[in-house]
Design a protein around this motif. Structure first.
Motif, short mmCIF file in Angstrom:
data_model
loop_
_atom_site.label_atom_id
_atom_site.label_comp_id
_atom_site.label_asym_id
_atom_site.label_seq_id
_atom_site.Cartn_x
_atom_site.Cartn_y
_atom_site.Cartn_z
N ASP A 169 -41.10 37.85 -15.61
CA ASP A 169 -42.34 37.32 -14.02
C ASP A 169 -41.25 37.85 -13.29
O ASP A 169 -42.20 38.19 -12.22
CB ASP A 169 -42.59 36.25 -14.67
CG ASP A 169 -43.63 35.57 -15.45
OD1 ASP A 169 -44.60 37.04 -16.74
OD2 ASP A 169 -44.43 34.56 -16.37
N SER A 170 -40.49 36.67 -12.24
CA SER A 170 -39.66 37.01 -11.56
C SER A 170 -37.94 36.55 -11.66
O SER A 170 -37.57 36.07 -12.84
CB SER A 170 -39.98 35.95 -11.01
OG SER A 170 -39.57 34.59 -11.07
N ILE A 171 -37.71 37.18 -10.32
CA ILE A 171 -36.08 36.22 -10.34
C ILE A 171 -35.59 35.55 -11.38
O ILE A 171 -34.71 35.16 -11.29
CB ILE A 171 -35.34 37.30 -9.43
CG1 ILE A 171 -35.63 36.44 -8.25
CG2 ILE A 171 -35.24 38.98 -9.48
CD1 ILE A 171 -34.79 36.84 -7.46
N GLU A 172 -36.52 34.59 -10.73
CA GLU A 172 -36.14 32.80 -10.83
C GLU A 172 -35.57 32.34 -12.05
O GLU A 172 -34.87 31.97 -12.05
CB GLU A 172 -37.29 32.44 -10.61
CG GLU A 172 -37.93 32.42 -9.02
CD GLU A 172 -36.77 32.47 -7.89
OE1 GLU A 172 -35.96 31.41 -8.17
OE2 GLU A 172 -36.60 32.73 -7.05
N VAL A 173 -36.26 33.11 -13.30
CA VAL A 173 -35.46 32.84 -14.25
C VAL A 173 -34.24 33.12 -14.46
O VAL A 173 -33.50 32.60 -15.25
CB VAL A 173 -36.23 33.81 -15.72
CG1 VAL A 173 -36.19 33.38 -16.82
CG2 VAL A 173 -37.39 33.52 -15.29
N ALA A 174 -33.41 34.58 -13.59
CA ALA A 174 -32.17 35.14 -13.95
C ALA A 174 -31.81 33.45 -13.35
O ALA A 174 -30.31 33.57 -13.42
CB ALA A 174 -32.63 36.60 -13.78
N VAL A 175 -31.96 33.73 -11.80
CA VAL A 175 -31.48 32.80 -10.80
C VAL A 175 -30.97 31.50 -11.83
O VAL A 175 -29.72 31.09 -12.04
CB VAL A 175 -31.99 32.94 -9.74
CG1 VAL A 175 -32.00 31.57 -8.94
CG2 VAL A 175 -32.52 33.87 -9.45
N LYS A 176 -31.99 30.88 -11.77
CA LYS A 176 -31.51 29.12 -12.90
C LYS A 176 -30.83 29.62 -13.95
O LYS A 176 -29.56 28.92 -13.91
CB LYS A 176 -32.76 29.40 -13.07
CG LYS A 176 -34.13 27.88 -12.26
CD LYS A 176 -35.34 28.58 -12.85
CE LYS A 176 -36.42 28.01 -11.76
NZ LYS A 176 -37.60 27.44 -12.33
N ALA A 177 -30.99 30.69 -14.70
CA ALA A 177 -30.08 30.82 -15.95
C ALA A 177 -28.92 30.98 -16.03
O ALA A 177 -27.35 30.54 -15.81
CB ALA A 177 -30.46 31.84 -16.72
N ARG A 178 -28.44 31.45 -14.11
CA ARG A 178 -27.20 31.81 -14.04
C ARG A 178 -26.61 31.21 -13.25
O ARG A 178 -25.72 31.00 -13.50
CB ARG A 178 -26.98 32.98 -12.42
CG ARG A 178 -25.36 33.13 -12.38
CD ARG A 178 -24.64 35.14 -12.17
NE ARG A 178 -23.67 35.00 -11.64
CZ ARG A 178 -23.22 36.58 -11.83
NH1 ARG A 178 -24.07 37.28 -12.13
NH2 ARG A 178 -22.24 35.54 -11.19
N SER A 179 -27.36 29.74 -12.02
CA SER A 179 -26.79 29.22 -12.10
C SER A 179 -26.63 27.83 -12.77
O SER A 179 -25.19 27.76 -12.75
CB SER A 179 -27.60 28.42 -11.22
OG SER A 179 -27.21 26.89 -10.43
N ARG A 180 -26.94 27.47 -13.75
CA ARG A 180 -27.16 26.80 -15.59
C ARG A 180 -25.15 27.56 -16.12
O ARG A 180 -24.65 25.98 -15.87
CB ARG A 180 -27.60 26.42 -16.22
CG ARG A 180 -29.59 25.68 -15.70
CD ARG A 180 -29.91 25.32 -17.49
NE ARG A 180 -30.80 27.05 -17.45
CZ ARG A 180 -32.24 27.07 -17.52
NH1 ARG A 180 -32.16 26.53 -16.60
NH2 ARG A 180 -31.62 28.65 -18.44
N LEU A 181 -25.46 28.39 -15.97
CA LEU A 181 -24.02 29.15 -16.92
C LEU A 181 -23.28 28.91 -16.27
O LEU A 181 -21.95 28.71 -16.51
CB LEU A 181 -24.37 30.43 -16.98
CG LEU A 181 -23.08 30.81 -18.04
CD1 LEU A 181 -23.17 30.34 -19.13
CD2 LEU A 181 -23.55 32.19 -17.71
N THR A 182 -22.90 28.98 -14.34
CA THR A 182 -21.48 29.48 -13.63
C THR A 182 -21.54 27.87 -12.60
O THR A 182 -20.30 27.57 -11.83
CB THR A 182 -21.74 30.67 -13.13
OG1 THR A 182 -22.44 30.39 -11.90
CG2 THR A 182 -21.64 31.88 -13.95
N GLY A 183 -22.73 27.44 -12.59
CA GLY A 183 -22.94 26.64 -11.63
C GLY A 183 -22.38 26.48 -10.57
O GLY A 183 -22.16 25.52 -9.19
#
Length: 291
Positions: A169-183
């Protein structure tokens, strides 16, 4: 913060074998620093640093398969050494236009820059490595298993590559996933993810080449890396993070043996310290370049 719009500093290079995109900050009459980003990042990763290096022209490219650059053709496995060829042809193209003051490489970009300057020391006046020392290496005893794993993962990808990409739906899904994965802070994740995704009528999907996430079929041995890096004669600044990748610190004794002219600083930050601690990184680079 840096307020330049993406459109006003977009650049493109049609090399003999591939098209590279990127971003440029600073006027063309300033000393040129060619910036090379890390794995699954893109040219946007250097935007925070460019804000604080205003005495220089910063040219940050997207590696093939990243950002807005073209993907490598075909469906064959990728290998890090291909980036050396990209860099050689890009530097050759730039040499007819401007004098290169130095290379700045982060993570994968630093690995490529370190190997390139080891092989072609006359092509690079100065080298800045951030959270990178040398090409990755492993025991030759792992060659067979690595090759099998690589081909198995690529065969699986080949069978699925005709499928439509996953749309969010938006890039926010990917943003949250990358933030969780990498810190990594969400603001920096958003800056990176934005350039690695493409817009559709119903949402967004990944722009980056899926092969980047698959195993490489071959990795160098320590003996090969040691032979390549020994007597590395380009003046080099190594910047590491106090909360960065531990394997970087384990290579410091080797770096002191490999690099004939090495300066080393450790700064506060994580693996992406050139984003989260851009001011301190810029100050270290500025001091190094001015010597």
């Amino acid at each position: 913060m840096w307020h330049s719009s993406v459109e006003e500093n977009e650049v493109e290079f049609q090399l003999p074998h591939i098209r590279l995109s990127g971003r440029r900050w600073g006027s063309t009459d300033k000393p040129l620093l060619l910036a090379l980003h890390g794995w699954l990042d893109n040219a946007n990763s250097f935007e925070p640093l460019a804000e604080h290096l205003q005495d220089y022209q910063i040219l940050a490219i997207d590696w093939p398969g990243h950002g807005h650059s073209e993907h490598r053709p075909g469906a064959y496995p990728l290998h890090w050494i291909d980036y050396l060829y990209d860099l050689e042809l890009l530097i050759d193209r730039l040499s007819g236009q401007q004098v290169l003051a130095g290379l700045v490489g982060h993570s994968l970009g630093g690995i490529v820059a370190a190997a390139y300057t080891a092989a072609f020391p006359d092509r690079v006046p100065k080298l800045v490595l951030m959270e990178a020392v040398s090409p990755l290496f492993e025991s030759a005893s792992k060659n067979n298993q690595r090759l099998r794993n690589s081909f198995a993962s690529h065969l699986q990808w080949v069978k699925k590559r005709a499928a439509l990409p996953t749309v969010y739906d938006s890039i926010e899904v990917a943003v949250k996933a990358r933030s969780r994965l990498t810190g990594l802070d969400k603001a920096w994740c958003r800056l990176l993810v934005d350039r690695n995704m493409q817009q559709h009528d119903i949402g967004v999907s990944w722009r980056s080449d899926p092969r980047l996430k698959l195993d490489s079929p071959l990795r160098l041995t320590f003996e090969q890396v040691d032979a390549l890096m020994t007597d590395h004669d380009v003046e080099t600044l190594l910047i590491t993070a106090d909360a960065g990748y531990e394997q970087i610190n384990s290579l410091l004794p080797k770096a002191e043996l490999w690099f004939n002219r090495l300066s080393w600083v450790k700064l506060a930050g994580d693996h992406h310290l050139h984003m989260g601690n851009a001011l301190a990184v810029a100050q270290s680079i500025d001091l190094f370049m001015s010597k």
